[in-house]
Design a protein around this motif. Structure first.
Motif, PDB file in Angstrom:
ATOM      1  N   TRP A  61       0.852  -1.094  -0.053  1.00  0.00           N
ATOM      2  CA  TRP A  61       0.220   0.038  -0.053  1.00  0.00           C
ATOM      3  C   TRP A  61       0.996   1.286  -0.077  1.00  0.00           C
ATOM      4  O   TRP A  61       0.582   1.980  -0.816  1.00  0.00           O
ATOM      5  CB  TRP A  61      -0.988   0.029   1.263  1.00  0.00           C
ATOM      6  CG  TRP A  61      -1.183   1.424   1.397  1.00  0.00           C
ATOM      7  CD1 TRP A  61      -1.011   2.476   2.321  1.00  0.00           C
ATOM      8  CD2 TRP A  61      -2.387   2.065   0.731  1.00  0.00           C
ATOM      9  NE1 TRP A  61      -1.531   3.556   2.059  1.00  0.00           N
ATOM     10  CE2 TRP A  61      -2.589   3.559   1.291  1.00  0.00           C
ATOM     11  CE3 TRP A  61      -3.040   1.724  -0.435  1.00  0.00           C
ATOM     12  CZ2 TRP A  61      -3.258   4.344   0.624  1.00  0.00           C
ATOM     13  CZ3 TRP A  61      -4.059   2.596  -0.921  1.00  0.00           C
ATOM     14  CH2 TRP A  61      -4.103   4.065  -0.315  1.00  0.00           C
ATOM     15  N   TRP A 121       0.943   4.050  -2.907  1.00  0.00           N
ATOM     16  CA  TRP A 121       0.452   5.353  -2.120  1.00  0.00           C
ATOM     17  C   TRP A 121       1.498   6.555  -2.744  1.00  0.00           C
ATOM     18  O   TRP A 121       1.385   7.580  -3.292  1.00  0.00           O
ATOM     19  CB  TRP A 121       0.023   5.516  -1.057  1.00  0.00           C
ATOM     20  CG  TRP A 121      -0.434   6.609  -0.489  1.00  0.00           C
ATOM     21  CD1 TRP A 121       0.238   7.512   0.441  1.00  0.00           C
ATOM     22  CD2 TRP A 121      -1.456   7.401  -0.788  1.00  0.00           C
ATOM     23  NE1 TRP A 121      -0.217   8.600   0.554  1.00  0.00           N
ATOM     24  CE2 TRP A 121      -1.399   8.793  -0.240  1.00  0.00           C
ATOM     25  CE3 TRP A 121      -2.577   7.343  -1.788  1.00  0.00           C
ATOM     26  CZ2 TRP A 121      -2.170   9.737  -0.577  1.00  0.00           C
ATOM     27  CZ3 TRP A 121      -3.458   8.227  -2.090  1.00  0.00           C
ATOM     28  CH2 TRP A 121      -3.487   9.377  -1.229  1.00  0.00           C
ATOM     29  N   ASN A 142       0.626   9.393  -4.943  1.00  0.00           N
ATOM     30  CA  ASN A 142       0.504  10.613  -4.161  1.00  0.00           C
ATOM     31  C   ASN A 142       1.711  11.525  -5.034  1.00  0.00           C
ATOM     32  O   ASN A 142       1.424  12.932  -4.802  1.00  0.00           O
ATOM     33  CB  ASN A 142       1.105  10.484  -2.885  1.00  0.00           C
ATOM     34  CG  ASN A 142       1.023  11.728  -2.037  1.00  0.00           C
ATOM     35  OD1 ASN A 142      -0.208  12.411  -1.959  1.00  0.00           O
ATOM     36  ND2 ASN A 142       2.005  12.010  -1.416  1.00  0.00           N
ATOM     37  N   MET A 159      -7.280   3.197  -7.953  1.00  0.00           N
ATOM     38  CA  MET A 159      -6.782   3.508  -6.559  1.00  0.00           C
ATOM     39  C   MET A 159      -7.749   3.511  -5.700  1.00  0.00           C
ATOM     40  O   MET A 159      -7.278   2.862  -4.534  1.00  0.00           O
ATOM     41  CB  MET A 159      -5.798   4.996  -6.749  1.00  0.00           C
ATOM     42  CG  MET A 159      -4.809   5.217  -5.676  1.00  0.00           C
ATOM     43  SD  MET A 159      -3.375   3.872  -5.623  1.00  0.00           S
ATOM     44  CE  MET A 159      -2.770   4.286  -4.071  1.00  0.00           C
ATOM     45  N   ASP A 160      -8.605   4.100  -5.853  1.00  0.00           N
ATOM     46  CA  ASP A 160      -9.877   4.226  -4.914  1.00  0.00           C
ATOM     47  C   ASP A 160     -10.212   2.709  -4.486  1.00  0.00           C
ATOM     48  O   ASP A 160     -10.564   2.558  -2.940  1.00  0.00           O
ATOM     49  CB  ASP A 160     -11.054   4.864  -5.367  1.00  0.00           C
ATOM     50  CG  ASP A 160     -11.080   6.317  -4.955  1.00  0.00           C
ATOM     51  OD1 ASP A 160     -10.027   6.748  -4.366  1.00  0.00           O
ATOM     52  OD2 ASP A 160     -11.727   7.009  -5.613  1.00  0.00           O
ATOM     53  N   ARG A 194      -7.519   0.968  -2.358  1.00  0.00           N
ATOM     54  CA  ARG A 194      -7.836   1.923  -0.945  1.00  0.00           C
ATOM     55  C   ARG A 194      -8.764   1.316  -0.283  1.00  0.00           C
ATOM     56  O   ARG A 194      -8.571   0.800   1.055  1.00  0.00           O
ATOM     57  CB  ARG A 194      -8.140   3.309  -1.116  1.00  0.00           C
ATOM     58  CG  ARG A 194      -8.340   4.028   0.159  1.00  0.00           C
ATOM     59  CD  ARG A 194      -9.069   5.446   0.159  1.00  0.00           C
ATOM     60  NE  ARG A 194      -8.722   6.117  -0.913  1.00  0.00           N
ATOM     61  CZ  ARG A 194      -7.530   7.173  -0.339  1.00  0.00           C
ATOM     62  NH1 ARG A 194      -7.330   7.241   1.006  1.00  0.00           N
ATOM     63  NH2 ARG A 194      -7.084   8.003  -1.223  1.00  0.00           N
ATOM     64  N   THR A 195      -9.949   1.000  -0.928  1.00  0.00           N
ATOM     65  CA  THR A 195     -11.074   0.275   0.027  1.00  0.00           C
ATOM     66  C   THR A 195     -10.922  -1.074   0.178  1.00  0.00           C
ATOM     67  O   THR A 195     -10.832  -1.619   1.526  1.00  0.00           O
ATOM     68  CB  THR A 195     -12.155   0.355  -0.803  1.00  0.00           C
ATOM     69  OG1 THR A 195     -12.593   1.521  -1.443  1.00  0.00           O
ATOM     70  CG2 THR A 195     -13.552  -0.384  -0.085  1.00  0.00           C
ATOM     71  N   VAL A 247      -8.182   1.512   4.021  1.00  0.00           N
ATOM     72  CA  VAL A 247      -7.363   2.803   4.362  1.00  0.00           C
ATOM     73  C   VAL A 247      -8.352   3.751   4.313  1.00  0.00           C
ATOM     74  O   VAL A 247      -8.981   4.340   3.112  1.00  0.00           O
ATOM     75  CB  VAL A 247      -6.232   3.119   3.523  1.00  0.00           C
ATOM     76  CG1 VAL A 247      -5.582   4.386   3.694  1.00  0.00           C
ATOM     77  CG2 VAL A 247      -5.159   1.961   3.861  1.00  0.00           C
ATOM     78  N   ARG A 248      -8.574   4.673   5.273  1.00  0.00           N
ATOM     79  CA  ARG A 248      -9.544   5.917   5.328  1.00  0.00           C
ATOM     80  C   ARG A 248      -8.783   7.125   4.685  1.00  0.00           C
ATOM     81  O   ARG A 248      -7.498   7.133   4.612  1.00  0.00           O
ATOM     82  CB  ARG A 248     -10.054   6.232   6.732  1.00  0.00           C
ATOM     83  CG  ARG A 248     -10.892   5.416   7.219  1.00  0.00           C
ATOM     84  CD  ARG A 248     -11.086   5.477   8.769  1.00  0.00           C
ATOM     85  NE  ARG A 248      -9.555   5.482   9.251  1.00  0.00           N
ATOM     86  CZ  ARG A 248      -9.172   5.787  10.658  1.00  0.00           C
ATOM     87  NH1 ARG A 248     -10.267   6.570  11.332  1.00  0.00           N
ATOM     88  NH2 ARG A 248      -8.031   5.461  11.059  1.00  0.00           N
ATOM     89  N   PRO A 249      -9.376   7.773   3.756  1.00  0.00           N
ATOM     90  CA  PRO A 249      -8.731   9.223   3.094  1.00  0.00           C
ATOM     91  C   PRO A 249      -8.286  10.007   4.221  1.00  0.00           C
ATOM     92  O   PRO A 249      -8.988  10.180   5.297  1.00  0.00           O
ATOM     93  CB  PRO A 249      -9.910   9.622   2.304  1.00  0.00           C
ATOM     94  CG  PRO A 249     -10.862   8.690   2.316  1.00  0.00           C
ATOM     95  CD  PRO A 249     -10.923   7.747   3.131  1.00  0.00           C
ATOM     96  N   GLU A 251      -3.482   7.958   4.965  1.00  0.00           N
ATOM     97  CA  GLU A 251      -2.957   7.062   4.076  1.00  0.00           C
ATOM     98  C   GLU A 251      -1.314   6.808   4.512  1.00  0.00           C
ATOM     99  O   GLU A 251      -0.811   5.992   4.146  1.00  0.00           O
ATOM    100  CB  GLU A 251      -2.649   7.794   2.572  1.00  0.00           C
ATOM    101  CG  GLU A 251      -4.043   7.834   1.793  1.00  0.00           C
ATOM    102  CD  GLU A 251      -4.930   8.828   2.312  1.00  0.00           C
ATOM    103  OE1 GLU A 251      -4.373   9.808   3.260  1.00  0.00           O
ATOM    104  OE2 GLU A 251      -5.596   9.291   1.425  1.00  0.00           O
TER     105      GLU A 251
END
Ligand SMILES: Cc1ncc(C[n+]2csc(CCOP(=O)(O)OP(=O)(O)O)c2C)c(N)n1
Ligand SMILES: [Mg+2]
Length: 812
Positions: A27, A31, A35, A353-354, A357-358, A362-364, A367
Motif C-alpha cells: 500500500w 500510495w 501521491n 486507486m480508490d 484503498r477500499t 485505508v481511510r482518506p 494514508e
C-alpha cells in the motif's frame, strides 16, 4: 561464517504479522507513487513513470528479507524499480521520512531508484543502470573476503551480499562477466534473487528462461534454488486432479499466464475448464473455489508466498555458497495492473486507486499511517518492527584517515628520460618497500594489463591476492622470469580478467570498503586509456555511489604510436572533465605525477562539507576519485625541487613553466606528453615574439571546474571570487593570443580563451586510427612544434617567425 543451523519455520502468528506488514508495504509503495502527482502525464492524460507494477513484484520477497531474514551486516542491491517498496519498508522501520516520500521523485525527495548518495534511508548499493548493482554485490563480497584475510575485520560479523535482480536485467552482459570473475576468486556469501516475473520493460520474456539461468549458475559453481509454487498451489497439487493442474501451469506460456493474471478469477476458471476440465476431479478442484479464491490460488507463486520464501532463505543461510534463487513472481502482484504486458511504467488510475484503498481499509487522510487498515493490534505490529534484526543496523563508523607521506619520492628521476607510466611504476615500487599502514592499505587491480601498465614491480613485492595460496611454478621450477606471480591471502593485487566493466565494479567495491566493511582501502586500478569507454557506465556508476579510487589509464592518446591506431584515445580527457566525482589529471613529468598521486591518496579519503576553497573555488574537502591519464613516451625529466607553491599549483591544475612578460604576445598552454613540442615551439617563437609564456596544465578538469565555480560565485555577489586559471591569466595583456595543445580532443583546452577573452587556437586530435611514429603522428594531427608555431603566427601575424617551415601537407 553464517553457518547457523536452519531456524525452524516461523510460527503462524509471526507469519500473520509479516503478511499484514507486506500488505502495508504494498500500500505505502503504491500510495507513494500515486501521491507523487508531479509524475508526468502521457498523451492520454494517464500518469506514467511510477513503476507500481515493477515494484510490486518484489513486495513479498523484500518483506521476507528486510523484516525477517536480513542481519545488520547484510547488504542489498535493490532492483531500480523496487525503490518504492524499499522506501516503504524503511519508512515502516523509522528510517525514512514522510516528507521524502511525499516528494518521491521530486526535488530532494526519495529517489526513483535507490541511491546511496541521495537517499537518506541507508541504501547499500545504488542501482539504476540495470546489471551494475547486481555485479557490484559480487565484487563487494570479494572485497569483504580481502579485508577479512588481512585480519582487519575484528569482531565485525561477515555479511551476505544480496542482489534483487529483474529477470530482464539478466540480459546485461556485465552480469556474466562478473560471474566468471566470482568463480575464479572463490566467491562466497552472495545471493542473487531473480524476480522471475517473466516481464521486461516492453513485453513478456521468452519461455524457459529459468532453465538457461539454472544451467549458467550451476556451471559457475552456484547453488540454484527454483522457487516456483507457493503453499496453496502445492496443497492443491495434492488434491485429486492436482497433478493435471500442475502440468497445465508448467506448460502454460508466459504470455497467457500473464494475461490470465490480469483478467482474474473468471478467466482462470473458463480457461482451465476449457483446457483440462474433465467433469471429474479437475473440474471439482476448480469449481470448489470462488473466482476470488481461484485467482488467489493461481497466482500463488513462490515469490509471493512468505512461508516458501522464508523456508528457502533459512536453508540457504546455513552455508556460504553463492546461491541464485529464481523466484516466480507476477509483475504488479496485488494490484489491478498485475500481469498486463504494458504495465511496466503503469500507474493505477484514480478509480483503481480508490478500489485499492477500499480493499486495504485505508481511510482518506490516513494514508501515511503505519498500521491503518491492518487487523493486528498496532502495539503488536510495532513490537514486531522494533525487534526486526535488520533494524539494529547502525550508521557505519567513519573509518580513520590513513596518513599519507608528505612526499612520494622519485629518486634519481631528474635529468633522466622517463615516461609518466614508467614513473608510476617506480613510485609504486618505492612505496612497496615501506611497511607502513599507508602501503599496506593500498590495493591494486588490473584487467590483465598489470605488467603492461607497470604494476609489475609492485606486484613482485606485494604479491597477488587469493584466499588460498598458490605458488608461481616458474619460480619453484627456477625458470628465470621478471615477475613473481604468487598468490596468497596477504597479497595486495587483485588480478582480473580482461573485462573492463569488472575493473570499474571492483574499484567501486574496493572504493566503498570504508563504508561497507568499515575498513578503508586505497584502491588503484590500471587499464589502457581507450578502454575507459568499455567500462564508462560502470565508472559513472562507481562515481555516482561515491566510491573512492585512483584510476591510472595508460598508455593514452596517439602518443602510444607503436601500439597501433586501434588503441588511440581521443575523447578521454573530455570524459575526465565531464565525469562528476572524478578529478582528472594529465601530468607530463614524473615529479608532477608524484605530487598528484600524493594528493590523490589523501583526496580519495576526504568526506568533508562546506564552502569552496577561495583560492581555487574547488570543493576539495568533499573528496572524490582520481583519474590519471599517463603516457608511455619517455620525456627528459626536469631537474628541480618541487616547493610548496609549485606543488599546490600542480594540484590546482596549472603552473607557468615560463612566466609571460608584461607585453606577452603569445602564450602556449599544453597538457601531458606533448610537453617537448610545446617547449620547442616556445623556444622558436621566443626569437621573434616578446614575453612569450608557457603554461603547463596538469588538470584541465580542475582548472575548468574552478573557473566555472568562481564565475557562479561572482554572479551570486561574491565579486572578488577568482579561480586559479583567472589568477594565472590576470596579467596577460588583452592582445596576447593563446595556443593550446594536447594529445586528445582540442575542446579539452578550447575554453581557455574565454577566461580572459584572449584569441585562441586549440590544437589536438580529432581523428582516429592512423599509425606511425610519434613524430609522424604529431605532424599528421598538427600537434608538433611547427604546427604550434604556425597556429601562433596565424593569431598574431604582424611579423614572420624565422624558424617556421612550410607545412608539409594538408594534414587531416
Ligand atoms: C542499462 C539500462 N538499460 C535500460 C534501462 C531501462 N530499463 C529499466 S527497467 C528495464 C526492464 C526491466 O525488466 P526486469 O529487469 O525484468 O524488471 P521488471 O520491470 O520486470 O521488474 C529497462 C529496459 C536501464 N534502467 N538500464
Ligand atoms: Mg521482469
Amino acid at each position: 561464517m553464517p553457518t547457523a543451523p536452519a531456524p525452524s519455520s516461523p510460527s503462524p502468528d509471526r507469519l500473520a504479522l509479516l503478511a499484514e506488514l507486506e500488505k502495508k508495504i504494498l500500500w505505502l509503495a503504491a500510495w507513494t507513487i500515486h501521491n507523487a502527482n508531479h509524475l508526468r502525464d502521457n498523451a492520454e492524460g494517464i500518469k506514467v513513470g511510477g513503476h507500481q507494477a515493477s515494484s510490486a513484484s518484489l513486495a513479498t520477497i523484500m518483506t521476507a528479507l528486510y523484516l525477517d531474514v536480513l542481519r545488520p551486516q547484510d547488504r542489498v542491491a535493490v532492483k531500480p524499480h523496487a525503490s518504492p517498496i524499499f522506501h516503504a519498508i524503511q519508512y515502516l522501520l523509522g528510517r525514512q521520512t514522510r516528507e521524502k516520500l511525499e516528494n518521491f521523485r521530486a526535488y530532494k525527495g526519495a529517489q526513483s531508484y535507490p541511491s546511496r548518495t541521495k537517499d537518506i534511508d541507508g541504501v547499500d548499493f545504488s542501482t539504476g543502470s540495470v546489471g551494475l548493482g547486481v555485479a557490484q554485490t559480487l565484487f563487494s563480497s570479494l572485497v569483504q573476503d580481502y579485508v577479512r584475510a588481512k585480519g582487519w575485520s575484528g569482531e565485525h560479523p561477515e555479511g551476505r551480499m544480496i542482489a534483487l535482480v529483474g529477470d530482464a536485467e539478466m540480459d546485461e552482459g556485465n552480469i556474466f562477466e562478473a560471474l566468471l570473475e566470482g568463480w575464479k576468486h572463490g566467491l562466497r556469501n552472495t545471493w542473487w534473487i531473480v524476480d522471475y516475473n517473466r516481464q521486461s520493460l516492453d513485453a513478456v520474456v521468452r519461455e524457459g528462461l529459468w532453465q538457461r539461468f539454472e544451467a549458467i549458475f550451476q556451471n559457475f559453481g552456484w547453488d540454484v534454488v527454483v522457487l516456483k509454487y507457493g503453499v496453496l498451489l502445492e496443497a492443491a497439487f495434492q488434491e485429486p486432479g492436482g497433478e493435471r493442474l500442475r502440468d497445465w501451469i508448467d506448460n502454460c506460456p508466459n504470455q497467457l499466464y500473464s494475461a490470465l493474471c490480469f483478467q482474474g478469477g473468471a478467466s482462470w476458471r473458463k480457461r482451465l475448464l476449457d483446457e483440462i476440465g474433465d467433469q471429474g476431479p479437475v473440474t471439482k478442484l476448480v469449481e470448489s473455489r470462488s473466482d476470488e479464491e481461484l485467482a488467489r490460488l493461481m497466482t500463488n507463486l513462490a515469490g509471493h508466498d512468505l512461508p516458501t520464501l522464508l523456508d528457502a532463505f533459512a536453508k540457504a543461510g546455513t552455508h556460504d555458497r553463492p546461491t541464485c534463487f529464481i523466484a516466480y513472481t507476477i509483475k504488479g502482484f496485488g494490484l489491478p495492473l498485475a500481469g498486463h504486458k504494458d504495465n511496466h511504467a503503469g500507474l493505477m488510475n484514480p478509480t483503481q486507486m480508490d478500489a485499492f484503498r477500499t480493499a486495504m481499509n485505508v481511510r482518506p487522510g490516513h494514508e501515511w499511517e503505519n498500521f491503518e487498515g491492518l487487523s493486528e493490534a498496532p502495539e503488536k505490529l510495532q513490537a514486531f518492527l522494533d525487534a526486526v534484526p535488520f533494524n539494529k543496523r547502525e550508521k557505519a563508523a567513519v573509518s580513520p584517515h590513513i596518513d599519507v607521506p608528505a612526499v612520494l619520492p622519485t629518486p634519481g628521476v631528474g635529468g633522466k628520460e622517463l615516461s609518466t607510466q614508467a614513473g608510476f611504476g617506480q613510485i609504486l615500487n618505492e612505496i612497496s618497500r615501506d611497511d607502513s599502514d599507508f602501503a599496506n592499505r593500498i590495493v591494486t587491480t588490473s584487467p590483465d594489463v598489470t605488467v603492461s601498465t607497470n604494476l609489475g614491480p609492485w606486484v613482485n613485492r606485494r604479491g597477488l591476492f587469493a584466499l588460498e595460496s598458490m605458488a608461481d611454478t616458474f619460480k619453484s621450477e627456477r625458470i628465470p622470469s621478471t615477475f613473481n606471480w604468487e598468490f596468497s591471502p596477504s597479497g595486495q593485487h587483485l588480478e582480473l580478467g580482461i573485462a573492463e566493466m569488472n575493473l570499474f565494479l571492483m574499484l567501486s567495491a574496493l572504493g566503498l570498503s570504508h563504508s561497507i566493511n568499515g575498513e578503508r582501502l586505497l584502491p588503484i586500478g590500471t587499464l589502457y586509456d581507450p578502454f575507459i569507454y568499455r567500462g564508462a557506465d560502470a565508472l559513472n556508476y562507481a562515481c555516482y555511489q561515491d566510491a573512492r579510487f585512483i584510476l591510472v589509464a595508460t598508455p593514452s592518446g596517439i602518443t602510444l604510436a607503436p601500439e597501433g591506431g586501434a588503441h588511440q584515445s581521443i575523447g578521454t580527457p573530455l570524459i575526465g572533465m565531464a565525469q562528476d566525482g572524478l578529478a582528472a589529471f594529465e601530468p607530463a613529468f614524473v615529479d608532477e605525477l608524484a605530487t598528484i598521486l600524493r594528493f590523490g591518496f589523501d583526496y580519495i579519503q576526504r568526506n568533508g562539507d562546506g564552502d569552496p576553497d577561495e583560492r581555487t573555488w574547488l570543493r576539495d574537502q568533499t573528496g572524490g576519485s582520481i583519474y590519471l591519464r599517463l603516457s608511455t613516451r619517455p620525456l627528459e625529466q626536469p631537474v628541480r625541487a618541487i616547493d610548496e607553491e609549485l606543488s599546490r599549483a600542480i594540484v590546482d591544475g596549472a603552473y607557468w613553466l615560463r612566466k609571460p612578460g608584461p607585453n606577452a604576445e603569445v602564450v602556449i598552454a599544453y597538457t601531458g606528453a606533448v610537453a617537448p613540442e610545446a617547449i620547442e615551439a616556445t623556444g622558436l617563437l621566443a626569437e621573434d615574439r616578446r614575453d612569450i609564456g608557457l603554461l603547463a596544465i596538469t588538470s584541465a578538469d580542475r582548472l575548468n571546474a574552478g573557473w566555472t565555480a568562481a564565475g557562479r560565485a561572482r554572479e551570486r555577489g561574491l565579486v572578488h571570487a577568482q579561480s586559479h586559471v583567472e589568477r594565472l591569466f590576470a596579467d596577460l595583456p588583452h592582445h596576447c593570443s593563446l595556443v593550446t595543445v594536447l594529445d586528445g580532443h582540442p575542446a579539452t583546452l578550447g575554453w581557455l580563451g574565454s577566461v580572459g577573452g584572449h584569441r585562441t587556437r586549440s590544437l589536438g586530435v580529432e581523428h582516429f586510427g592512423q599509425t606511425g611514429t610519434i613524430a609522424d603522428l604529431y605532424r599528421h594531427h598538427g600537434i608538433d612544434a611547427q604546427a604550434i608555431v604556425r597556429a601562433a603566427l596565424a593569431l598574431a601575424p604582424e611579423r614572420p617567425v624565422r624558424y617556421l617551415r612550410e607545412a608539409s601537407g594538408p594534414g587531416v
